[in-house]
Design a protein around this motif. Structure first.
Motif, PDB file in Angstrom:
ATOM      1  N   ASP A   1       0.797  -1.297  -0.141  1.00 35.17           N
ATOM      2  CA  ASP A   1       0.078   0.011   0.077  1.00 35.17           C
ATOM      3  C   ASP A   1       0.918   1.282   0.054  1.00 35.17           C
ATOM      4  N   MET A   2       2.102   1.185   0.129  1.00 36.37           N
ATOM      5  CA  MET A   2       2.833   2.434  -0.014  1.00 36.37           C
ATOM      6  C   MET A   2       2.938   3.128  -0.768  1.00 36.37           C
ATOM      7  N   PHE A   3       2.865   2.580  -2.308  1.00 33.14           N
ATOM      8  CA  PHE A   3       2.610   3.535  -3.613  1.00 33.14           C
ATOM      9  C   PHE A   3       1.434   4.279  -3.321  1.00 33.14           C
ATOM     10  N   ALA A   4       0.353   3.776  -2.973  1.00 37.49           N
ATOM     11  CA  ALA A   4      -0.815   4.116  -3.051  1.00 37.49           C
ATOM     12  C   ALA A   4      -1.324   5.256  -2.176  1.00 37.49           C
ATOM     13  N   GLU A   5      -0.422   4.996  -0.811  1.00 35.06           N
ATOM     14  CA  GLU A   5      -0.481   6.269   0.070  1.00 35.06           C
ATOM     15  C   GLU A   5       0.280   7.308  -0.354  1.00 35.06           C
ATOM     16  N   MET A   6       1.595   7.042  -1.069  1.00 36.93           N
ATOM     17  CA  MET A   6       2.059   8.103  -1.351  1.00 36.93           C
ATOM     18  C   MET A   6       1.377   9.056  -2.645  1.00 36.93           C
ATOM     19  N   ASP A   7       0.661   8.342  -3.469  1.00 40.46           N
ATOM     20  CA  ASP A   7      -0.114   9.016  -4.312  1.00 40.46           C
ATOM     21  C   ASP A   7      -1.276   9.590  -3.831  1.00 40.46           C
ATOM     22  N   ARG A   8      -1.732   9.274  -2.719  1.00 39.75           N
ATOM     23  CA  ARG A   8      -2.809   9.917  -2.169  1.00 39.75           C
ATOM     24  C   ARG A   8      -2.363  11.091  -1.413  1.00 39.75           C
ATOM     25  N   LEU A   9      -1.014  11.121  -0.803  1.00 40.91           N
ATOM     26  CA  LEU A   9      -0.558  12.214  -0.146  1.00 40.91           C
ATOM     27  C   LEU A   9      -0.252  13.260  -1.187  1.00 40.91           C
ATOM     28  N   GLN A  10       0.305  12.937  -2.384  1.00 42.63           N
ATOM     29  CA  GLN A  10       0.424  13.697  -3.299  1.00 42.63           C
ATOM     30  C   GLN A  10      -0.684  14.651  -3.676  1.00 42.63           C
ATOM     31  N   ARG A  11      -1.834  13.737  -4.066  1.00 50.92           N
ATOM     32  CA  ARG A  11      -3.018  14.547  -4.377  1.00 50.92           C
ATOM     33  C   ARG A  11      -3.485  15.643  -3.387  1.00 50.92           C
ATOM     34  N   GLU A  12      -3.593  15.039  -2.021  1.00 48.60           N
ATOM     35  CA  GLU A  12      -4.019  16.001  -1.154  1.00 48.60           C
ATOM     36  C   GLU A  12      -3.180  17.250  -1.129  1.00 48.60           C
ATOM     37  N   MET A  13      -1.885  17.148  -0.996  1.00 54.46           N
ATOM     38  CA  MET A  13      -1.234  18.198  -1.361  1.00 54.46           C
ATOM     39  C   MET A  13      -1.268  19.066  -2.401  1.00 54.46           C
ATOM     40  N   GLN A  14      -1.604  18.425  -3.403  1.00 49.59           N
ATOM     41  CA  GLN A  14      -1.843  19.471  -4.630  1.00 49.59           C
ATOM     42  C   GLN A  14      -2.840  20.004  -4.367  1.00 49.59           C
ATOM     43  N   GLN A  15      -3.893  19.331  -3.800  1.00 48.35           N
ATOM     44  CA  GLN A  15      -5.366  20.082  -3.727  1.00 48.35           C
ATOM     45  C   GLN A  15      -5.328  21.196  -2.700  1.00 48.35           C
TER      46      GLN A  15
END
Length: 145
Positions: free
Chosen positions: A9-23
């Motif tokens: 799940d690490m890459f999915a969590e990193m992707d989610r964190l990146q989307r939240e930071m962009q938003q």
């Protein structure tokens, strides 16, 4: 914390964190709306006679939602309770993306909105608010004599 961090799940969590930071820093519209992720999601439009507001709020008891109009500022407020069980030693929640908690959305209405002619209906998870425009502001044809 609700999420478990398994290696897969690490890459999915990193992707989610990146989307939240962009938003968080991006105020431009996206396919999902504005980056601020307000709840409930709103659609606002109008006709020459009305202003139409649709608030998408599934799973909310309509008796707990407050709609107020004060000096041209429409406020929709309420609270969404979590349907998930409370965390205990035997239960784990791995992903919880549904909004829960108190919310407040505010809209400035146009000057020709009539505060005495507001109607709100809740059906199938959608709060529909109709605000009539003042008759004096309606376009009309003037006859020439």
């Amino acid at each position: 914390m609700y999420r478990s961090l398994f290696p897969r799940d690490m890459f999915a969590e990193m992707d989610r964190l990146q989307r939240e930071m962009q938003q968080a820093f991006d105020l431009s519209p996206t396919i999902r709306g504005f980056g601020r992720n307000g709840f409930p999601a709103l659609n606002v439009g109008g006709t020459p006679q009305t202003v139409e507001i649709y608030a998408f709020a599934p799973g909310i008891d309509p008796s707990t939602v407050e709609v107020n109009l004060d000096r041209g500022l429409l406020t929709i407020a309420g609270e969404r309770k979590s349907p998930l069980p409370q965390a205990d030693a035997n239960a784990a929640i791995h992903i919880n993306e549904r909004f829960e908690g108190a919310f407040r959305r505010m809209l400035t209405l146009p000057e020709d909105a009539d505060p005495e002619a507001v109607e709100a209906k809740y059906r199938d998870g959608v709060l529909h608010i109709t605000v009539q425009r003042r008759a004096s502001a309606q376009p009309r044809r003037i006859t020439i004599q």
